[in-house]
Design a protein around this motif. Structure first.
Motif, PDB file in Angstrom:
ATOM      1  N   LEU A 194       3.962 -36.200 -15.577  1.00 17.97           N
ATOM      2  CA  LEU A 194       2.723 -35.498 -14.495  1.00 17.97           C
ATOM      3  C   LEU A 194       2.444 -36.126 -13.764  1.00 17.97           C
ATOM      4  CD1 LEU A 194       1.690 -32.771 -17.426  1.00 17.97           C
ATOM      5  CD2 LEU A 194       3.492 -32.092 -15.663  1.00 17.97           C
ATOM      6  N   ALA A 195       1.903 -37.297 -13.679  1.00 14.60           N
ATOM      7  CA  ALA A 195       1.221 -37.887 -13.194  1.00 14.60           C
ATOM      8  C   ALA A 195       1.767 -39.136 -12.176  1.00 14.60           C
ATOM      9  CB  ALA A 195       0.312 -39.560 -14.452  1.00 14.60           C
ATOM     10  N   SER A 196       3.435 -38.916 -12.366  1.00 13.80           N
ATOM     11  CA  SER A 196       4.469 -39.344 -11.573  1.00 13.80           C
ATOM     12  C   SER A 196       4.726 -38.420 -10.284  1.00 13.80           C
ATOM     13  CB  SER A 196       6.322 -39.705 -12.415  1.00 13.80           C
ATOM     14  OG  SER A 196       6.638 -40.066 -11.335  1.00 13.80           O
ATOM     15  N   ARG A 197       4.265 -36.980 -10.780  1.00 18.18           N
ATOM     16  CA  ARG A 197       4.596 -35.824 -10.285  1.00 18.18           C
ATOM     17  C   ARG A 197       3.811 -36.173  -9.024  1.00 18.18           C
ATOM     18  NH1 ARG A 197       8.259 -31.404 -11.363  1.00 18.18           N
ATOM     19  NH2 ARG A 197       6.790 -30.101 -10.490  1.00 18.18           N
ATOM     20  N   SER A 198       2.625 -35.937  -9.603  1.00 14.20           N
ATOM     21  CA  SER A 198       0.955 -35.448  -8.676  1.00 14.20           C
ATOM     22  C   SER A 198       1.078 -36.674  -7.476  1.00 14.20           C
ATOM     23  CB  SER A 198      -0.475 -35.584  -9.105  1.00 14.20           C
ATOM     24  OG  SER A 198       0.028 -35.050 -10.857  1.00 14.20           O
ATOM     25  N   GLU A 199       1.126 -38.218  -8.408  1.00 14.97           N
ATOM     26  CA  GLU A 199       1.557 -39.806  -7.229  1.00 14.97           C
ATOM     27  C   GLU A 199       2.781 -38.399  -6.298  1.00 14.97           C
ATOM     28  OE1 GLU A 199       2.470 -43.002  -9.705  1.00 14.97           O
ATOM     29  OE2 GLU A 199       0.852 -43.091 -10.400  1.00 14.97           O
ATOM     30  N   LEU A 200       3.651 -38.135  -6.061  1.00 17.07           N
ATOM     31  CA  LEU A 200       4.384 -38.134  -5.173  1.00 17.07           C
ATOM     32  C   LEU A 200       4.636 -37.170  -4.286  1.00 17.07           C
ATOM     33  CD1 LEU A 200       8.079 -37.816  -7.756  1.00 17.07           C
ATOM     34  CD2 LEU A 200       7.381 -39.863  -5.046  1.00 17.07           C
ATOM     35  N   VAL A 201       3.074 -36.253  -4.310  1.00 16.21           N
ATOM     36  CA  VAL A 201       2.823 -34.889  -3.754  1.00 16.21           C
ATOM     37  C   VAL A 201       1.186 -35.697  -3.426  1.00 16.21           C
ATOM     38  CG1 VAL A 201       1.534 -32.883  -3.895  1.00 16.21           C
ATOM     39  CG2 VAL A 201       3.116 -33.506  -5.475  1.00 16.21           C
ATOM     40  N   GLU A 202       0.604 -36.938  -3.733  1.00 13.41           N
ATOM     41  CA  GLU A 202      -0.510 -37.343  -2.910  1.00 13.41           C
ATOM     42  C   GLU A 202      -0.103 -38.395  -1.523  1.00 13.41           C
ATOM     43  OE1 GLU A 202      -4.024 -37.970  -2.726  1.00 13.41           O
ATOM     44  OE2 GLU A 202      -4.032 -36.401  -4.561  1.00 13.41           O
ATOM     45  N   SER A 203       1.310 -38.728  -2.189  1.00  6.90           N
ATOM     46  CA  SER A 203       2.010 -40.179  -0.384  1.00  6.90           C
ATOM     47  C   SER A 203       2.034 -38.795   0.388  1.00  6.90           C
ATOM     48  CB  SER A 203       2.812 -40.287  -1.457  1.00  6.90           C
ATOM     49  OG  SER A 203       2.691 -41.467  -2.310  1.00  6.90           O
TER      50      SER A 203
END
Length: 253
Positions: A194-203
């Protein structure tokens, strides 16, 4: 929301089920107790759906791609509606950028949402229903004598939004905790995925808007906050509902 996203949400059987439950919750003929039951069940299903989609996307990333949607917000109280949408998006692992276009005699407000497709669909379904429920409950709440109507209603919507934020956060945490053994069985961690998915969204958001600024906190003078908070609590989006246990495991059947 666009008709394209409506079709996408309705094409998925689980999101179609969530949409129908929320439509019942927003029906003016529905009692507060019935609305609580419908909304609690819908929220639990939506949270579990989001976690399941994240797990499936870990195996096949192409099934849940990053995307974006622009949502225009209508007057009155467009800024307050945007606050509600932004909170829902954030709790469902999406991000929102407020865009303001000034036209002669007016300004147009829209939110540009970024997220994975399944999460954007969840945001759409929940925002559509919760906005209807907020509008219904707000119109039933009389403005106290001596209060300025617009100020009271803005503070009411702020209270509603804060309650919804907490309820959604509870539902998302509960769904992630329940799914932890399934992520472990797949050789991964729910928190890391979930953290990885959120980082992709932020980017993706910062790539589209490299010079973002944080808006100043709003200062509201009305006295409707506690009324709105109570209405948001009645939506009961957390795992405290008596229905929560009954909907667990539905997505695994």
């Amino acid at each position: 929301m666009s008709s394209t996203s409506d079709r996408t949400a309705d094409a998925d059987p689980m999101l179609a089920k969530v949409r129908k439950l929320l439509a019942k919750a927003a029906d003016p003929a529905t009692t507060p107790e019935e609305a609580e039951a419908y909304t609690a069940k819908a929220a639990a299903l939506a949270a579990a759906y989001g976690i399941d989609q994240a797990l499936l996307a870990e195996i096949d990333p192409g099934r849940d791609p990053l995307g974006d949607r622009v949502v225009p917000l209508d007057a009155p109280y467009a800024t307050d509606k945007g606050d509600l949408l932004s909170v829902i998006a954030h709790e469902l692992r999406c991000r929102a950028v407020r865009r303001i276009e000034r036209q002669p005699g007016r300004r147009e407000i829209a939110l540009h949402l970024f997220g994975h497709a399944s999460d954007l669909d969840r945001v759409e379904v929940l925002f559509t229903s919760l906005l209807l429920q907020a509008t219904r409950d707000l119109t039933r709440t009389p403005v106290p004598r001596g209060e300025q109507a617009a100020a009271f209603r803005r503070s009411w919507l702020a209270g509603f939004t804060l309650a919804i934020r907490d309820r959604l956060a509870d539902a998302e945490r509960a769904a992630a905790a329940e799914a932890a053994p399934r992520f472990a069985a797949a050789g991964s961690s729910a928190a890391l995925v979930l953290a990885s998915r959120s980082e992709l969204v932020e980017s993706a958001m910062h790539e589209a808007y490299p010079h973002l600024r944080t808006a100043r906190p709003r200062v509201l003078s009305g006295g409707g906050g506690h009324h709105g908070w109570a209405a948001g609590q009645r939506a009961d989006l957390g795992d405290r509902s008596r229905l929560a246990a009954r909907v667990r495991g539905i997505l695994r059947s």
